[in-house]
Write an enzyme that holds these catalytic residues in place. Structure first.
Site, PDB file in Angstrom:
ATOM      1  N   HIS A  32     -13.809 -63.167 -24.337  1.00  0.00           N
ATOM      2  CA  HIS A  32     -14.288 -62.483 -23.133  1.00  0.00           C
ATOM      3  C   HIS A  32     -15.783 -62.124 -23.192  1.00  0.00           C
ATOM      4  O   HIS A  32     -16.187 -61.025 -22.818  1.00  0.00           O
ATOM      5  CB  HIS A  32     -13.457 -61.226 -22.874  1.00  0.00           C
ATOM      6  CG  HIS A  32     -12.040 -61.502 -22.442  1.00  0.00           C
ATOM      7  ND1 HIS A  32     -11.657 -62.634 -21.776  1.00  0.00           N
ATOM      8  CD2 HIS A  32     -10.903 -60.755 -22.587  1.00  0.00           C
ATOM      9  CE1 HIS A  32     -10.355 -62.580 -21.513  1.00  0.00           C
ATOM     10  NE2 HIS A  32      -9.872 -61.473 -22.005  1.00  0.00           N
TER      11      HIS A  32
ATOM     12  N   HIS B  72     -10.329 -59.115 -14.432  1.00  0.00           N
ATOM     13  CA  HIS B  72      -9.268 -58.899 -15.415  1.00  0.00           C
ATOM     14  C   HIS B  72      -8.370 -57.705 -15.039  1.00  0.00           C
ATOM     15  O   HIS B  72      -7.918 -56.959 -15.923  1.00  0.00           O
ATOM     16  CB  HIS B  72      -9.903 -58.705 -16.787  1.00  0.00           C
ATOM     17  CG  HIS B  72      -9.020 -59.015 -17.956  1.00  0.00           C
ATOM     18  ND1 HIS B  72      -7.936 -58.236 -18.305  1.00  0.00           N
ATOM     19  CD2 HIS B  72      -9.063 -60.018 -18.860  1.00  0.00           C
ATOM     20  CE1 HIS B  72      -7.368 -58.745 -19.387  1.00  0.00           C
ATOM     21  NE2 HIS B  72      -8.023 -59.828 -19.745  1.00  0.00           N
TER      22      HIS B  72
ATOM     23  N   GLU C  32      -5.714 -64.047 -14.071  1.00  0.00           N
ATOM     24  CA  GLU C  32      -7.161 -64.216 -14.187  1.00  0.00           C
ATOM     25  C   GLU C  32      -7.566 -65.612 -13.734  1.00  0.00           C
ATOM     26  O   GLU C  32      -7.349 -66.587 -14.443  1.00  0.00           O
ATOM     27  CB  GLU C  32      -7.596 -64.006 -15.639  1.00  0.00           C
ATOM     28  CG  GLU C  32      -7.113 -62.707 -16.247  1.00  0.00           C
ATOM     29  CD  GLU C  32      -7.048 -62.771 -17.770  1.00  0.00           C
ATOM     30  OE1 GLU C  32      -8.026 -63.192 -18.402  1.00  0.00           O
ATOM     31  OE2 GLU C  32      -6.003 -62.408 -18.335  1.00  0.00           O
TER      32      GLU C  32
HETATM   33  C1  FUC Z   1      -6.220 -61.664 -21.744  1.00  0.00           C
HETATM   34  C2  FUC Z   1      -5.639 -62.488 -22.823  1.00  0.00           C
HETATM   35  C3  FUC Z   1      -6.115 -62.222 -24.161  1.00  0.00           C
HETATM   36  C4  FUC Z   1      -6.473 -60.808 -24.501  1.00  0.00           C
HETATM   37  C5  FUC Z   1      -7.012 -60.004 -23.342  1.00  0.00           C
HETATM   38  C6  FUC Z   1      -6.949 -58.525 -23.478  1.00  0.00           C
HETATM   39  O1  FUC Z   1      -7.232 -62.305 -21.051  1.00  0.00           O
HETATM   40  O2  FUC Z   1      -5.706 -63.850 -22.546  1.00  0.00           O
HETATM   41  O3  FUC Z   1      -5.239 -62.748 -25.106  1.00  0.00           O
HETATM   42  O4  FUC Z   1      -5.425 -60.163 -25.133  1.00  0.00           O
HETATM   43  O5  FUC Z   1      -6.594 -60.385 -22.111  1.00  0.00           O
END
Ligand code: FUC
Length: 332
Positions: free
Chosen positions: A98, A169, A299
């Site tokens: 990320h 997210h 996402e």
């Molecule tokens: C998501 C997952 C990851 C990670 C994150 C907090 O995007 O794909 O594995 O744990 O979130």
């Protein structure tokens, strides 16, 4: 409405902008461009916190915009035009996740404009930020539309060729129940990307048919008999390249079937993460405790680890080009 939400360790102030339109209300932080809370008819449908310190200490990217590159880059290895770069290894010291430890989700964005139903934020990510080449300027607009949707529109430009793959997210839970296992999810993908033990795509593009990853007809998140151990932390392949127009990607319905959210996006991939290991040690919105499966993420993004996968679409942004991404979360 706009107010101060808290002060970061570096002394800068985080602002909170509250947007309202029809049945929707969204609280947006300048920090991480976080959707702190999203309410539909007064009911929170995302996970978040009431205070800044909880975001700094305990947030698994709640409501944040992640970048420069969403998801993992194996070994933090990036090669652009034959030149190698080592990216920040913030995932168990082995991989890049990320956008790194101080990725876009951990930066205080500049507030450019706002009105009752929309806000425009800007971030300048300097050359060398988290190991990436080139200075990137990102613009993000959140809009509550008259049609009952939260629209996320992101653009970016760069001074040197660099990967850009942004996503929102947010963790959704449409009815405030302890977990989302009885939510029904539909995903418009006939293929997904299997991952290795570090959650990095193996490179294989596999059909979902006859697997627990077949959400084409809609199914509950709860594992069926015989599906123990099935992990939902995978990219679903919607299409093979980003598009100009929004297309239907997914629909989520709460346990009672009384609230529905559709995801429409220009992006070719959708990462489903159902937070099986979640155990947040501090209270969330309205004092709620978030445990296993408290929410799920949908996402929209380009397929993960694209910089290292020849079969996946290009994620490199070059000087003179504009990265563009739009996603809508439509409620009914
Ligand atoms: C998501 C997952 C990851 C990670 C994150 C907090 O995007 O794909 O594995 O744990 O979130």
């Amino acid at each position: 409405m706009i107010q101060d939400f808290g002060v970061l360790p570096d002394g800068t102030t985080v602002r909170e902008i509250t947007l309202k339109k029809g049945p929707l209300e969204a609280s947006v932080l300048t920090y991480g461009a976080i959707i702190r809370d999203l309410k539909v008819d007064g009911q929170s449908v995302t996970l978040g916190f009431e205070d800044l310190q909880s975001y700094l200490d305990h947030s698994p990217y709640f409501g944040a915009v992640v970048g420069r590159c969403a998801n993992r880059i194996a070994g933090g290895n990036l090669t652009v035009d034959g030149v190698g770069y080592q990216l920040d290894l913030n995932d168990n010291g082995r991989h890049h996740l990320h956008g790194g430890s101080l990725g876009f989700s951990a930066r205080n964005w500049q507030l450019e404009q706002h009105d009752k139903a929309s806000v425009l934020l800007k971030l300048v990510s300097e050359d060398g930020d988290m190991g990436y080449p080139g200075q990137v300027e990102a613009l993000l607009r959140y809009t509550l539309t008259g049609a009952g949707a939260l629209r996320v529109k992101m653009t970016a430009t760069t001074s040197a060729t660099t990967p850009v793959n942004l996503t929102q997210h947010a963790y959704f839970n449409l009815d405030g129940s302890a977990d989302i296992l009885d939510h029904t999810l539909e995903i418009a993908a006939d293929r997904y990307l299997p991952v290795d033990e570090a959650l990095i795509p193996t490179g294989e593009i596999r059909k979902v048919a006859w697997t627990p990853y077949d959400f084409q007809e809609g199914r509950k998140l709860r594992r069926k008999p015989g599906e123990q151990g099935v992990l939902y932390d995978h990219n679903f392949c919607l299409v093979d390249a980003p598009a100009q127009e929004l297309a239907f990607a997914a629909a989520l319905e709460d346990g009672a079937g009384s609230r529905r959210m559709e995801v429409w996006t220009t992006e070719p991939g959708l990462q489903l993460f159902d937070a099986e290991g979640m155990d947040v040690p501090v209270p969330g919105l309205a004092g709620k405790r978030y445990g296993a499966h408290a929410g799920l993420c949908l996402e929209a993004q380009r397929w993960p680890d694209g910089v290292n996968q020849k079969e996946f679409m290009d994620v490199l942004l070059r000087p003179g080009e504009t990265y563009s991404h739009a996603t809508e979360f439509r409620f009914s």
